[in-house]
Design an enzyme around this catalytic site. Sequence first.
Site, PDB file in Angstrom:
ATOM      1  N   LEU A 506      36.935 -22.765 -18.786  1.00 35.04           N
ATOM      2  CA  LEU A 506      37.818 -23.227 -17.036  1.00 35.04           C
ATOM      3  C   LEU A 506      36.414 -23.613 -16.856  1.00 35.04           C
ATOM      4  CD1 LEU A 506      39.507 -19.540 -17.654  1.00 35.04           C
ATOM      5  CD2 LEU A 506      40.799 -21.953 -17.609  1.00 35.04           C
ATOM      6  N   GLY A 509      30.254 -20.378 -14.077  1.00 33.37           N
ATOM      7  CA  GLY A 509      30.164 -19.601 -13.588  1.00 33.37           C
ATOM      8  C   GLY A 509      28.770 -19.799 -13.367  1.00 33.37           C
ATOM      9  N   GLY A 510      27.787 -18.909 -12.731  1.00 35.01           N
ATOM     10  CA  GLY A 510      26.784 -18.568 -12.262  1.00 35.01           C
ATOM     11  C   GLY A 510      25.697 -17.998 -13.072  1.00 35.01           C
ATOM     12  N   PRO A 513      29.190 -19.981 -18.382  1.00 34.36           N
ATOM     13  CA  PRO A 513      30.575 -21.388 -19.101  1.00 34.36           C
ATOM     14  C   PRO A 513      31.250 -19.802 -19.033  1.00 34.36           C
ATOM     15  CG  PRO A 513      29.816 -21.355 -20.838  1.00 34.36           C
ATOM     16  CD  PRO A 513      28.422 -21.079 -20.158  1.00 34.36           C
ATOM     17  N   ASP A 625      27.494 -12.725  -4.039  1.00 36.92           N
ATOM     18  CA  ASP A 625      27.891 -13.715  -3.893  1.00 36.92           C
ATOM     19  C   ASP A 625      29.283 -13.816  -3.542  1.00 36.92           C
ATOM     20  OD1 ASP A 625      27.942 -16.486  -4.161  1.00 36.92           O
ATOM     21  OD2 ASP A 625      27.459 -16.148  -6.214  1.00 36.92           O
TER      22      ASP A 625
END
Length: 818
Positions: A506, A509-510, A513, A625
């Site tokens: 998808l 991200g930080g 995956p 964040d």
Amino acid sequence: MASKERLFNPTLLLIIIMSSLRGSSAALDTLKQGDVLNSSQYLFSAKQRFTLGFFSLTPYHGDKKNSYLGIWYTNYTENSEVWIANRNRSISDDSSAFLTLDHLGKLMINSSGFGVDPFVIYSGGETENTSVTLLDNGNLVVSEVNSNGSIGRRLWESFDYPTDTLLPGMKLGVNHKTGRNWSLTSWLAQDDPAPGAFTLEWERKTRRLVIKRRGEPYWSSGLQQSKFKNVSLFEYIDPTKGQDYIINTDADGEYFAYSLDTEFESLINLQDRERSAWQLQYWGPIMDRSTSIMKMNFCYGYGMEAEGCEKWDQPECRYYNQTFEPKSGFFRHIGPDGLLQDDAASVYDHSTTIGPADCRARCWNNCDCWGLNGDEGTGCQYWTGNVKFEPDDGVSRSILKYVLTDPPKDEISKSNDKGNEKWIVPVIVTAILVLFLGTFSLWRIYRRRVEAERRQEKHLLELTTPDRLLDADELENDGNARHNIKVFSFACIAAATNNFSPETKLGEGGFGPVYKGALPKGREIAVKRLSRNSGQGLVEFKNELILIAKLQHMNLVRLLGCCFQGEEKMLIYEYMPNKSLDSFLFDPTKNYLLDWEQRVNIIEGIAQGLLYLHRYSRLKVIHRDLKASNILLDENMCVKISDFGMARIFKRDGLEANTNRIVGTYGYMSPEYAMEGIFSEKSDVFSFGVLMLEIVSGRKNNSFYNVNGPLNLVGYAWELWQRDAGKDIMDPTLKDSCPMHQLLRFIHVALSCLEDSAADRPTILEVISMLKNESASLPILKKPAFFTGGNVNNEDLQRKGSENYSVNGLSISRMDAR
Ligand SMILES: *[C@@H]1O[C@H](CO)[C@@H](O)[C@H](O)[C@H]1NC(C)=O
Ligand SMILES: *[C@@H]1O[C@H](CO)[C@@H](O)[C@H](O)[C@H]1NC(C)=O
Ligand SMILES: *[C@@H]1O[C@H](CO)[C@@H](O)[C@H](O)[C@H]1NC(C)=O
Ligand SMILES: *[C@@H]1O[C@H](CO)[C@@H](O)[C@H](O)[C@H]1NC(C)=O
Ligand SMILES: *[C@@H]1O[C@H](CO)[C@@H](O)[C@H](O)[C@H]1NC(C)=O
Ligand SMILES: *[C@@H]1O[C@H](CO)[C@@H](O)[C@H](O)[C@H]1NC(C)=O
Ligand SMILES: *[C@@H]1O[C@H](CO)[C@@H](O)[C@H](O)[C@H]1NC(C)=O
Ligand SMILES: *[C@@H]1O[C@H](CO)[C@@H](O)[C@H](O)[C@H]1NC(C)=O
Ligand SMILES: *[C@@H]1O[C@H](CO)[C@@H](O)[C@H](O)[C@H]1NC(C)=O
């Protein structure tokens, strides 16, 4: 080298306030017999370089101020006392103190608090006619006055009674004739100038400077032949600072002194040169203002030659180069189930005769001790036994601690082969034997590790699902959401995601995956596969998971479970078919799908989710964040905040490795977080303000490239607002669905969240009330932050974690006499 940072708790700051001297005539440098200097009067040296007067300190523990008579550099208020008369006999501040030179030539401090017992500085000879003068080198001198009025012999001088400071021209050393010797003694603590643990002496026999801690050698400058100038230990002194060292030997004795070399006068900042003072700090090193004169900050007794640290006997439990690290957080008790419980009890000695250095030594020498309080006051508080430190990144108002570093994981004792056999056969035999034994023991170690891992995993399974390992299917039927974390097998997740195939990915991200998956009965899940550098052990990981699993709110994405196998760690979330807010908001083909009502719902949903995070128990979670791509939308376009608590799962180190992450996302970061690394719930409020503007305008905060115009959405919005054109910020697609008064109200609230100063921003609770209640009054806007992401001070960020943190958090304000 050492930085001047404040302690985390602002109430701990020491404050010295001197009232200004009013109605004084021309500044005096001399007291004559019979003169009195009261607590609001000062003596100034002839060229006004130094000031003598009373000042006060507020101790950390207790609220009564203490007064002292001291000398400091005029106009220089930070840590500037270079001499203190009554360092170990403070005067309580509320009694009036004054310095007198009586008609017998006796110099003393009288005060109502002293009763009949004044503090005598110089006792004089009964018939002497004397005067006291503050000289321009910082020396306070009592001299004889001749009958014709001229100044005669020196009878007493403060340079002979040094405290913790060496000024240019002062001596360290010994006079053989008089037996007098000069040394420095550090303060006891940051708030207490009484003689402390460290002394700095000139050791004549070995011709070196030595720092001792409670009499034991702690640091030394190394053996010297002549001038220190050429000695490596002092090489870090910047020659442009213009300091020169003198070792004088005369018939009477031997002295060390330093002077300011006039050669360099034009090269350096004159102000710094003029305020030079070597101060022996209460935690060990010598500093000249903010410059450390030595390479070490703390010595641990390992004999680090390069740093000059001495070697001394260590308790067996300390391994080589174990240190204390300054950290913010709590010590928690480890319960019988291995989980962290409440705050652990500590050993607390309230004694006012021990300081931070003594406390460090106590903890160091106690093999049960894990760390100590870092408040830098007198007394000693430390934690022992079955405890674990839980860092909180300075989020809650915990006091700084010094925490012992963990032993290195790969501490394997190396076998020492001293034998130098001459015979080949024994060598071969031994080699074969060693090889065999080695292989065997390696195999044993491997087996044990595997077993330990299994045990740990089993333990975690037991903890998370008390009954048994839940089959993935059971999720379907799990109506009553309990706090338990479901543990999925690796095989199950691999199957669900088609073996992590790229098609199911998808996004990234930080933390690694994210994949989409489907469980056998069709339920869709999102799998976050954590990068391996989490640096966390299984136990910490487990604690974090339990914490996150407890956070359940309709506006937070729900954690369904986890999966781990060996190095693999995965988090399983519910799948959000509508993806994230940014995929609608910033996509010109989709943004019309979000009408005003939906945007209001989204804003309120984010606010409710944040409120829950901020107010949830004492383990308040700061998201850190918050941004459009972290706001997920479910099938009903209902907000689900994601990635909350992810920062908790990762150790700080892991975060710092990923710059993207430590600094959050440019454009969403509050100025104090970006510049100083300070975050609080108000940092989230800031990010929320940015998000609100983005939702209302349909524009990304950092989508501005106009060199002459505003640099970002915040600046743009503020500019429009000031021109009374706030409504122009509106996303054009909202034209028909948006009531103007509500729009303006929302922009006003958003701008208040973006105030430069965190204190001026509302809490998320106040935000919600302002959004919901049309009649609630709105704050007057001051100055929104225009931070653009360019000036992050990396040095500041780095300092945070390092031991250079020098605890000079002394904030002093003093209004000097004019
Ligand atoms: C100190 O003396 C000055 C001048 O005599 C006077 O104005 C001031 O009030 C005195 N301050 C105190 C605290 O006694
Ligand atoms: C102290 O500050 C005053 C006013 O700022 C100035 O006139 C004076 O020269 C300064 N004194 C010293 C020693 O720097
Ligand atoms: C204060 O310090 C001086 C000199 O260091 C010492 O002689 C004296 O005994 C000390 N007094 C107290 C009360 O500790
Ligand atoms: C200071 O105290 C001494 C001793 O108690 C006393 O003799 C003297 O008069 C006092 N000085 C003043 C100015 O009060
Ligand atoms: C003052 O007297 C001292 C000795 O008592 C003498 O050395 C000095 O020269 C005299 N000064 C003047 C200005 O007369
Ligand atoms: C000390 O000497 C000065 C100057 O000669 C004089 O004015 C003063 O009265 C003397 N004080 C005493 C107590 O003798
Ligand atoms: C310095 O003097 C103190 C007492 O005044 C004494 O205890 C110490 O041994 C002396 N140090 C040296 C190096 O002579
Ligand atoms: C110190 O350094 C200077 C210049 O580098 C050199 O000329 C001198 O010989 C050195 N002195 C010693 C004792 O090494
Ligand atoms: C500990 O000492 C070794 C060398 O003895 C060094 O390589 C290592 O970096 C040190 N570790 C720390 C944490 O200072």
